[in-house]
Design an enzyme around this catalytic site. Structure first.
Site, PDB file in Angstrom:
ATOM      1  CE  LYS A  80      -0.636   0.044   5.052  1.00 10.89           C
ATOM      2  NZ  LYS A  80      -1.093  -0.794   5.781  1.00 10.89           N
ATOM      3  N   GLY A 119       2.222  -4.617 -10.454  1.00  9.46           N
ATOM      4  CA  GLY A 119       1.695  -3.309 -10.065  1.00  9.46           C
ATOM      5  C   GLY A 119       3.270  -2.612  -9.353  1.00  9.46           C
ATOM      6  CB  ILE A 142       0.169 -16.423  -4.745  1.00 15.87           C
ATOM      7  CG1 ILE A 142      -0.924 -15.217  -4.524  1.00 15.87           C
ATOM      8  CG2 ILE A 142       1.231 -16.357  -3.679  1.00 15.87           C
ATOM      9  CD1 ILE A 142      -1.986 -15.756  -3.504  1.00 15.87           C
ATOM     10  CG  ASP A 143      -2.428 -12.683  -7.696  1.00 18.51           C
ATOM     11  OD1 ASP A 143      -2.703 -13.472  -6.695  1.00 18.51           O
ATOM     12  OD2 ASP A 143      -2.289 -11.437  -7.367  1.00 18.51           O
ATOM     13  N   GLY A 186      -5.849 -14.839  -6.202  1.00 19.26           N
ATOM     14  CA  GLY A 186      -5.597 -14.904  -7.273  1.00 19.26           C
ATOM     15  C   GLY A 186      -5.797 -13.467  -8.021  1.00 19.26           C
ATOM     16  CD  GLU A 238      -8.734 -12.925  -4.135  1.00 21.35           C
ATOM     17  OE1 GLU A 238      -8.884 -12.722  -2.887  1.00 21.35           O
ATOM     18  OE2 GLU A 238      -7.637 -12.380  -4.741  1.00 21.35           O
ATOM     19  NE  ARG A 288       0.307 -12.820   0.595  1.00 18.50           N
ATOM     20  CZ  ARG A 288      -0.407 -11.430   0.849  1.00 18.50           C
ATOM     21  NH1 ARG A 288      -1.223 -11.180  -0.195  1.00 18.50           N
ATOM     22  NH2 ARG A 288       0.029 -10.704   1.710  1.00 18.50           N
TER      23      ARG A 288
HETATM   24  O1  F6P Z   1      -1.791 -10.200  -5.023  1.00 17.04           O
HETATM   25  C1  F6P Z   1      -1.730 -11.201  -4.124  1.00 17.04           C
HETATM   26  C2  F6P Z   1      -2.975 -11.292  -3.230  1.00 17.04           C
HETATM   27  O2  F6P Z   1      -2.588 -12.440  -2.250  1.00 17.04           O
HETATM   28  C3  F6P Z   1      -4.019 -11.372  -4.254  1.00 17.04           C
HETATM   29  O3  F6P Z   1      -4.226 -12.849  -4.352  1.00 17.04           O
HETATM   30  C4  F6P Z   1      -5.158 -11.087  -3.021  1.00 17.04           C
HETATM   31  O4  F6P Z   1      -6.235 -10.741  -3.579  1.00 17.04           O
HETATM   32  C5  F6P Z   1      -4.450  -9.987  -2.313  1.00 17.04           C
HETATM   33  O5  F6P Z   1      -2.873 -10.039  -2.678  1.00 17.04           O
HETATM   34  C6  F6P Z   1      -4.509  -9.768  -0.960  1.00 17.04           C
HETATM   35  O6  F6P Z   1      -3.956  -8.618  -0.292  1.00 17.04           O
HETATM   36  P1  F6P Z   1      -3.750  -8.254   1.132  1.00 17.04           P
HETATM   37  O7  F6P Z   1      -2.495  -9.140   1.555  1.00 17.04           O
HETATM   38  O8  F6P Z   1      -3.608  -6.832   1.117  1.00 17.04           O
HETATM   39  O9  F6P Z   1      -5.059  -8.813   1.788  1.00 17.04           O
END
Ligand code: F6P
Length: 362
Positions: A80, A119, A142-143, A186, A238, A288
Site C-alpha cells: 500500500k 503493480g 501467487i496470482d 488470485g 475470489e 502465501r
Molecule cells: O496479489 C496477491 C494477493 O494475495 C491476491 O491474490 C489477493 O487478492 C491480495 O493479494 C490480498 O491482499 P492483502 O494481503 O493486502 O490482503
C-alpha cells in the site's frame, strides 16, 4: 562498457509470497562471488520514505540454507502507499518520488533489484526512470498474472497449498455428504483455482475469465449425485462475480478493499438449488505463507542468479522471466503491458473440460 559495480540493493515489494527469501539468498551469493556487496532495503519503498533509508547489509553467511526454506520476506514489504499518490496523515495525497530518490542516492548503490508483481514493477520502473536508477526486476506473485513469463515466484507454492486444501476437504465432504466450496486468491486471474482444481480433483472450477451460470453449477452437482457419489468439491477464484456481474468485496477498517465473499454466495445458491448441504472454506493468506515448494526454490534461485548477471552486463530496465525451460530477460515495460489472465483455450482449460470438470458455462 558496463559500469563497475560494487554495491547493489534489493527490495521486495507488494504482497509477500513463498520463495522471496530464496531469491534474496541467490542474489546475495551470486553478487558475493563477483565481489559485490548487497544491501537489503527494508519494507519495500516504505524503507526509502523514512528520514534515513532503512536497510541492512546482507552477508552470505546469513544465507546458509535456513532462510531459503522460510516463507515471507526477511526484508519486509508493503502493498500500500502508492509513492506517486501517497496518503498523508492530514488526508491529502503527495507525490513522494523525490524523497525516495534522495534516500536511494544516499545509499550509494550502483544498481537495484526489485522483486514484485506487475503493480510493483510499474511503480519501481517509474521511480527508477525518475531517478536514473539502474534497475532489474524479478517477478513474484501467487496470482501468476505477470506477462511474458511462464512462472512467477510464489505461484507454485500457492497452488500446492490450495491442492492440499482440496485433499483435506475431500474426506470430510465424503463423510458428511456435503458440497465443499473452496475460495482461493488470485486477484483478477483464475490461475490458482484452475491449477489446484485440476490437481485436487474438483468437480467444478469457477474462474473470473469464464462466465458461469448457476444452473450449470447445480446441474453438475446433480449429475455427480446421480452417479451415486455423495459429495462434490468446488473451487472458486475470489474475483468471480455474481451472475449479474457484481463483484464481492471486503472493505477493511482503513478503507482498503479486497475481493472476498463469492464462496458464501455460491454455498447459499447451491444449497437452495440442489438441496445439498454446502460448506465454505476461504483459504486466504495461508496460500502465501508456506515453505516454498522445490519448484519455487528453483525458480527463485535461477531468477536471482540471472538478475545479478544482467547487472554485470549492464542490462537494465529488464525483468528476468521463465520461458521454454530457461531463464531469459524481457523489457519490464512489455511484461507489465502483457497482463496474463487465464486463456480460455489454454491446455489447462481444455484439460479440465476433458476430465469432465464443470467450468460453469455449459
Ligand atoms: O496479489 C496477491 C494477493 O494475495 C491476491 O491474490 C489477493 O487478492 C491480495 O493479494 C490480498 O491482499 P492483502 O494481503 O493486502 O490482503
Amino acid at each position: 562498457m558496463a559500469k563497475l559495480i560494487k554495491k547493489i540493493g534489493i527490495l521486495t515489494s507488494g504482497g509477500d509470497c513463498a520463495g522471496l527469501n530464496a531469491v534474496i539468498r541467490a542474489v546475495v551469493h551470486s553478487a558475493h562471488q563477483k565481489g559485490w556487496e548487497t544491501f537489503g532495503i527494508l519494507e519495500g519503498t516504505a524503507g526509502l520514505l523514512k528520514e534515513e533509508p532503512a536497510y541492512r547489509v546482507l552477508i552470505p553467511q546469513e544465507f546458509d540454507g535456513t532462510v531459503m526454506r522460510m516463507g515471507g520476506t526477511i526484508l519486509g514489504t508493503t502493498n500500500k502507499g502508492d509513492p506517486f499518490h501517497f496518503p498523508m496523515p492530514d488526508g491529502t495525497f503527495k507525490d513522494r518520488t523525490n524523497e525516495i530518490i534522495a534516500n536511494y542516492d544516499k545509499m550509494g548503490l550502483d544498481a537495484v533489484i526489485g522483486i514484485g508483481g506487475d503493480g510493483s514493477h510499474a511503480i519501481l520502473r517509474r521511480l527508477a526512470q525518475a531517478g536514473g536508477v539502474p534497475m532489474v526486476g524479478i517477478p513474484k506473485t501467487i496470482d501468476n498474472d505477470i506477462g511474458l513469463t511462464e512462472a512467477s515466484v510464489g505461484f507454485d507454492t500457492a497452488v500446492s497449498v490450495a491442492t492440499e486444501a482440496l485433499d483435506r476437504l475431500q474426506p470430510t465432504a465424503a463423510s458428511h455428504d456435503r458440497v465443499m466450496i473452496l475460495e482461493v486468491m488470485g486477484r483478477d486471474a483464475g490461475h490458482i483455482a484452475l491449477a489446484a482444481g485440476i490437481a485436487g480433483g474438483a468437480d467444478i472450477i469457477l474462474i473470473p475469465e469464464i462466465k458461469y451460470n448457476l444452473e450449470a453449477v447445480a446441474a453438475k452437482i446433480n449429475r455427480v449425485q446421480a452417479t451415486g457419489r455423495n459429495f462434490a468439491l468446488v473451487i472458486v477464484s475470489e474475483a468471480v462475480k455474481k451472475p449479474d456481474g457484481e463483484p464481492f468485496w471486503v472493505t477493511f477498517a482503513d478503507g482498503q478493499k479486497r475481493y472476498g465473499g463469492i464462496g458464501n454466495y455460491l454455498s447459499e445458491q447451491i444449497a437452495k438449488m440442489t438441496g445439498s448441504e454446502a460448506r465454505v472454506t476461504v483459504l486466504g493468506h495461508v496460500q502465501r505463507g508456506s515453505q516454498p515448494t522445490y519448484n519455487d526454490r528453483l525458480l527463485a534461485s535461477a531468477f536471482g542468479v540471472k538478475a545479478v548477471e544482467l547487472i554485470e552486463q549492464g542490462k537494465f530496465d529488464r525483468m528476468v522471466a521463465w520461458k521454454n525451460r530457461e531463464v531469459v530477460d524481457v523489457a519490464i515495460e512489455d511484461a507489465i503491458a502483457a497482463y496474463q489472465e487465464v486463456d480460455k483455450d489454454s491446455t489447462l482449460v481444455k484439460t479440465a473440460r476433458g476430465l469432465g470438470i464443470s467450468l460453469g458455462d455449459e
